[in-house]
Motif scaffolding. Structure first.
Motif, PDB file in Angstrom:
ATOM      1  N   HIS A 288      -5.718  13.631  -1.676  1.00  8.15           N
ATOM      2  CA  HIS A 288      -5.891  14.893  -2.404  1.00  8.15           C
ATOM      3  C   HIS A 288      -6.437  15.967  -1.471  1.00  8.15           C
ATOM      4  O   HIS A 288      -7.632  16.005  -1.146  1.00  8.15           O
ATOM      5  CB  HIS A 288      -6.849  14.640  -3.568  1.00  8.15           C
ATOM      6  CG  HIS A 288      -6.984  15.777  -4.531  1.00  8.15           C
ATOM      7  ND1 HIS A 288      -5.986  16.690  -4.779  1.00  8.15           N
ATOM      8  CD2 HIS A 288      -8.037  16.141  -5.337  1.00  8.15           C
ATOM      9  CE1 HIS A 288      -6.396  17.557  -5.679  1.00  8.15           C
ATOM     10  NE2 HIS A 288      -7.630  17.261  -6.025  1.00  8.15           N
ATOM     11  N   LEU A 289      -5.547  16.840  -1.031  1.00  3.46           N
ATOM     12  CA  LEU A 289      -5.846  17.871  -0.046  1.00  3.46           C
ATOM     13  C   LEU A 289      -5.907  19.238  -0.708  1.00  3.46           C
ATOM     14  O   LEU A 289      -5.132  19.526  -1.618  1.00  3.46           O
ATOM     15  CB  LEU A 289      -4.735  17.861   1.013  1.00  3.46           C
ATOM     16  CG  LEU A 289      -4.884  18.755   2.242  1.00  3.46           C
ATOM     17  CD1 LEU A 289      -5.946  18.190   3.179  1.00  3.46           C
ATOM     18  CD2 LEU A 289      -3.536  18.869   2.972  1.00  3.46           C
ATOM     19  N   SER A 290      -6.818  20.086  -0.236  1.00  2.84           N
ATOM     20  CA  SER A 290      -6.868  21.451  -0.752  1.00  2.84           C
ATOM     21  C   SER A 290      -5.831  22.311  -0.035  1.00  2.84           C
ATOM     22  O   SER A 290      -5.442  22.038   1.113  1.00  2.84           O
ATOM     23  CB  SER A 290      -8.260  22.058  -0.571  1.00  2.84           C
ATOM     24  OG  SER A 290      -8.524  22.271   0.809  1.00  2.84           O
ATOM     25  N   LYS A 291      -5.399  23.361  -0.693  1.00  2.00           N
ATOM     26  CA  LYS A 291      -4.405  24.251  -0.094  1.00  2.00           C
ATOM     27  C   LYS A 291      -4.968  24.948   1.139  1.00  2.00           C
ATOM     28  O   LYS A 291      -4.260  25.162   2.128  1.00  2.00           O
ATOM     29  CB  LYS A 291      -3.948  25.287  -1.130  1.00  2.00           C
ATOM     30  CG  LYS A 291      -2.700  26.054  -0.705  1.00  2.00           C
ATOM     31  CD  LYS A 291      -2.184  26.954  -1.826  1.00  2.00           C
ATOM     32  CE  LYS A 291      -0.867  27.629  -1.401  1.00  2.00           C
ATOM     33  NZ  LYS A 291      -0.339  28.519  -2.468  1.00  2.00           N
ATOM     34  N   GLU A 292      -6.257  25.279   1.101  1.00  2.00           N
ATOM     35  CA  GLU A 292      -6.889  25.942   2.244  1.00  2.00           C
ATOM     36  C   GLU A 292      -6.961  25.003   3.445  1.00  2.00           C
ATOM     37  O   GLU A 292      -6.708  25.406   4.585  1.00  2.00           O
ATOM     38  CB  GLU A 292      -8.281  26.437   1.875  1.00  2.00           C
ATOM     39  CG  GLU A 292      -9.109  26.973   3.036  1.00  2.00           C
ATOM     40  CD  GLU A 292      -8.440  28.133   3.774  1.00  2.00           C
ATOM     41  OE1 GLU A 292      -8.818  28.387   4.936  1.00  2.00           O
ATOM     42  OE2 GLU A 292      -7.553  28.800   3.193  1.00  2.00           O
ATOM     43  N   GLU A 293      -7.313  23.743   3.202  1.00  2.00           N
ATOM     44  CA  GLU A 293      -7.382  22.781   4.308  1.00  2.00           C
ATOM     45  C   GLU A 293      -5.992  22.565   4.902  1.00  2.00           C
ATOM     46  O   GLU A 293      -5.856  22.428   6.122  1.00  2.00           O
ATOM     47  CB  GLU A 293      -7.964  21.451   3.831  1.00  2.00           C
ATOM     48  CG  GLU A 293      -8.057  20.377   4.905  1.00  2.00           C
ATOM     49  CD  GLU A 293      -8.956  20.731   6.081  1.00  2.00           C
ATOM     50  OE1 GLU A 293      -8.779  20.115   7.160  1.00  2.00           O
ATOM     51  OE2 GLU A 293      -9.831  21.617   5.943  1.00  2.00           O
ATOM     52  N   GLN A 294      -4.965  22.541   4.051  1.00  2.00           N
ATOM     53  CA  GLN A 294      -3.611  22.411   4.594  1.00  2.00           C
ATOM     54  C   GLN A 294      -3.281  23.600   5.491  1.00  2.00           C
ATOM     55  O   GLN A 294      -2.690  23.442   6.565  1.00  2.00           O
ATOM     56  CB  GLN A 294      -2.571  22.317   3.469  1.00  2.00           C
ATOM     57  CG  GLN A 294      -1.170  22.020   4.015  1.00  2.00           C
ATOM     58  CD  GLN A 294      -0.056  22.290   3.035  1.00  2.00           C
ATOM     59  OE1 GLN A 294       0.098  23.411   2.550  1.00  2.00           O
ATOM     60  NE2 GLN A 294       0.727  21.264   2.728  1.00  2.00           N
ATOM     61  N   ARG A 295      -3.663  24.802   5.071  1.00  2.00           N
ATOM     62  CA  ARG A 295      -3.421  26.004   5.879  1.00  2.00           C
ATOM     63  C   ARG A 295      -4.070  25.868   7.252  1.00  2.00           C
ATOM     64  O   ARG A 295      -3.460  26.168   8.280  1.00  2.00           O
ATOM     65  CB  ARG A 295      -3.953  27.241   5.155  1.00  2.00           C
ATOM     66  CG  ARG A 295      -3.632  28.562   5.850  1.00  2.00           C
ATOM     67  CD  ARG A 295      -4.200  29.741   5.089  1.00  2.00           C
ATOM     68  NE  ARG A 295      -5.649  29.824   5.266  1.00  2.00           N
ATOM     69  CZ  ARG A 295      -6.245  30.435   6.293  1.00  2.00           C
ATOM     70  NH1 ARG A 295      -5.516  31.025   7.236  1.00  2.00           N
ATOM     71  NH2 ARG A 295      -7.556  30.463   6.388  1.00  2.00           N
TER      72      ARG A 295
ATOM     73  N   ILE B 134       0.855  -1.181   0.000  1.00  2.00           N
ATOM     74  CA  ILE B 134       0.000   0.000   0.000  1.00  2.00           C
ATOM     75  C   ILE B 134       0.894   1.235   0.000  1.00  2.00           C
ATOM     76  O   ILE B 134       1.708   1.432   0.910  1.00  2.00           O
ATOM     77  CB  ILE B 134      -0.910   0.030   1.252  1.00  2.00           C
ATOM     78  CG1 ILE B 134      -1.748  -1.247   1.354  1.00  2.00           C
ATOM     79  CG2 ILE B 134      -1.798   1.273   1.231  1.00  2.00           C
ATOM     80  CD1 ILE B 134      -2.697  -1.479   0.214  1.00  2.00           C
ATOM     81  N   CYS B 135       0.767   2.056  -1.040  1.00  2.00           N
ATOM     82  CA  CYS B 135       1.586   3.265  -1.175  1.00  2.00           C
ATOM     83  C   CYS B 135       0.734   4.494  -0.886  1.00  2.00           C
ATOM     84  O   CYS B 135      -0.322   4.674  -1.497  1.00  2.00           O
ATOM     85  CB  CYS B 135       2.156   3.362  -2.587  1.00  2.00           C
ATOM     86  SG  CYS B 135       3.277   2.015  -3.022  1.00  2.00           S
ATOM     87  N   LEU B 136       1.204   5.331   0.035  1.00  2.00           N
ATOM     88  CA  LEU B 136       0.478   6.550   0.389  1.00  2.00           C
ATOM     89  C   LEU B 136       1.317   7.778   0.079  1.00  2.00           C
ATOM     90  O   LEU B 136       2.452   7.908   0.543  1.00  2.00           O
ATOM     91  CB  LEU B 136       0.134   6.549   1.885  1.00  2.00           C
ATOM     92  CG  LEU B 136      -0.794   5.441   2.380  1.00  2.00           C
ATOM     93  CD1 LEU B 136      -0.956   5.553   3.891  1.00  2.00           C
ATOM     94  CD2 LEU B 136      -2.159   5.519   1.695  1.00  2.00           C
ATOM     95  N   GLN B 137       0.763   8.658  -0.728  1.00  2.00           N
ATOM     96  CA  GLN B 137       1.398   9.928  -1.051  1.00  2.00           C
ATOM     97  C   GLN B 137       0.408  11.054  -0.801  1.00  2.00           C
ATOM     98  O   GLN B 137      -0.799  10.853  -0.867  1.00  2.00           O
ATOM     99  CB  GLN B 137       1.854   9.953  -2.503  1.00  2.00           C
ATOM    100  CG  GLN B 137       3.071   9.116  -2.815  1.00  2.00           C
ATOM    101  CD  GLN B 137       4.386   9.713  -2.350  1.00  2.00           C
ATOM    102  OE1 GLN B 137       5.387   9.012  -2.268  1.00  2.00           O
ATOM    103  NE2 GLN B 137       4.405  11.001  -2.028  1.00  2.00           N
ATOM    104  N   GLY B 138       0.936  12.220  -0.523  1.00  2.00           N
ATOM    105  CA  GLY B 138       0.087  13.385  -0.314  1.00  2.00           C
ATOM    106  C   GLY B 138       0.915  14.540   0.205  1.00  2.00           C
ATOM    107  O   GLY B 138       2.029  14.345   0.718  1.00  2.00           O
ATOM    108  N   MET B 139       0.378  15.718   0.104  1.00  2.00           N
ATOM    109  CA  MET B 139       1.069  16.896   0.615  1.00  2.00           C
ATOM    110  C   MET B 139       1.153  16.815   2.139  1.00  2.00           C
ATOM    111  O   MET B 139       0.429  16.045   2.780  1.00  2.00           O
ATOM    112  CB  MET B 139       0.320  18.167   0.185  1.00  2.00           C
ATOM    113  CG  MET B 139       0.245  18.364  -1.319  1.00  2.00           C
ATOM    114  SD  MET B 139       1.856  18.698  -2.072  1.00  2.00           S
ATOM    115  CE  MET B 139       2.144  20.397  -1.550  1.00  2.00           C
ATOM    116  N   ASP B 140       2.032  17.616   2.741  1.00  2.00           N
ATOM    117  CA  ASP B 140       2.135  17.675   4.195  1.00  2.00           C
ATOM    118  C   ASP B 140       0.758  17.946   4.790  1.00  2.00           C
ATOM    119  O   ASP B 140      -0.015  18.749   4.257  1.00  2.00           O
ATOM    120  CB  ASP B 140       3.090  18.806   4.611  1.00  2.00           C
ATOM    121  CG  ASP B 140       4.531  18.500   4.233  1.00  2.00           C
ATOM    122  OD1 ASP B 140       4.888  17.311   4.180  1.00  2.00           O
ATOM    123  OD2 ASP B 140       5.282  19.461   3.985  1.00  2.00           O
TER     124      ASP B 140
END
Length: 292
Positions: free
Chosen positions: A185-192, A61-67
């Motif tokens: 798949h994360l939004s930039k606003e949610e990351q903020r 299982i490979c997991l990728q995503g922004m911080d």
């Protein structure tokens, strides 16, 4: 709660990340999503026990995503019912000096799961065409022939590396490793908002690094390179799934359900039967045990 069809998240055609939602409206509260996840967790745990006994397949299982996309908590929640002997988690950070003495896939190859086991790559071999594309100077640490400066790293270099990754995945799947790759798949606003919570809530302060803000400045570049990598490496034998990650509970359930559904494609995974001689003597063994 609206039903979830794993097929809707699988990458089968060229995608554009900006056109894919990071949040789903599924008309369910946290308790409903947690209950759904609990059911799948238990089914996956039972399946892993059978797979361990069958001992012919392994699962990667490979997991990728922004911080802040939720990789760590997803691993904790989705796989918490597994027998510890049947699952291993690897988090691939900056290569150490020993790893840099080998080719870039070496450390991933030696972490592949044994037959009968699951392995989870938290960040994966794809870092070698993501982080290194945003920061091509990192490639210089690999001490590669013909690469003496950043100017030597041409588009042809990245094309070749993508081909090598495809070949790597083709090889391991042909030898019994089932591969599933998930992009949270994360939004930039949610990351903020998540980075702010790390700063505002003292118990989460330790999770924050100033480096997270540095990488956030490269958001658009990362989106571009993720998109390219996904489009060029989502195959029948090693598919990518794009999972909306603004809702952590929902993302966990989607990933768990996809894994379960994919594993149903292997009906040959069954508990091994006793050999005829042992089966014929079961009553005798029971009698022996009853006498002690």
């Amino acid at each position: 709660m609206k039903s979830i069809d794993p097929k809707n998240f699988k990458v089968t055609d060229k995608i554009k990340l900006s056109k894919i939602p990071t949040l789903l409206d599924i008309d369910a509260d946290s308790d409903e999503k947690e209950a759904k996840l609990d059911k799948v967790q238990k089914k996956l745990s039972d399946l892993q026990d059978v797979m361990y006994a069958y001992n012919k397949y392994s699962v990667l299982i490979c997991l990728q995503g922004m911080d802040t996309s939720g990789k760590d908590s997803l691993i904790r929640e989705v796989f918490k019912e597994f027998n510890p002997r049947g699952v291993e988690v690897y988090s691939f950070k900056t290569p150490n000096s020993s790893e840099l003495e080998h080719d870039y896939l070496w450390r991933h190859y030696i972490a592949l799961p044994e037959k009968g086991k699951f392995a989870i790559f938290n960040r994966t071999h794809y870092e070698n065409v993501l982080v290194t594309r945003v920061h091509p100077e990192y490639i210089l640490a690999e001490n590669l022939p013909g690469i003496d400066s950043v100017e030597d790293i041409t588009p042809k270099f990245w094309k070749k590396r993508i081909k090598q990754i495809n070949n790597f995945e083709k090889h391991i799947t042909e030898n019994g490793t089932i591969v599933m790759k998930f992009f949270l798949h994360l939004s930039k606003e949610e990351q903020r908002q998540r980075l702010l919570r790390r700063l505002e809530e003292e118990k989460h302060n330790w999770k924050f690094s100033p480096g997270d803000l540095k990488e956030r400045e490269h958001w658009d570049e990362y989106q571009e390179y993720y998109e390219e990598a996904i489009n060029k490496t989502s195959t029948d034998h090693a598919p990518w799934y794009i999972v909306p990650a603004d809702d952590k509970d929902m993302a966990r359930y989607i990933v768990a359900k996809i894994i379960w559904e994919e594993m149903q494609k292997y009906p040959d995974i069954k508990e091994p039967e006793l050999d005829d001689k042992t089966k014929a003597n079961i009553e005798m063994y029971k009698k022996e045990l009853g006498e002690n």
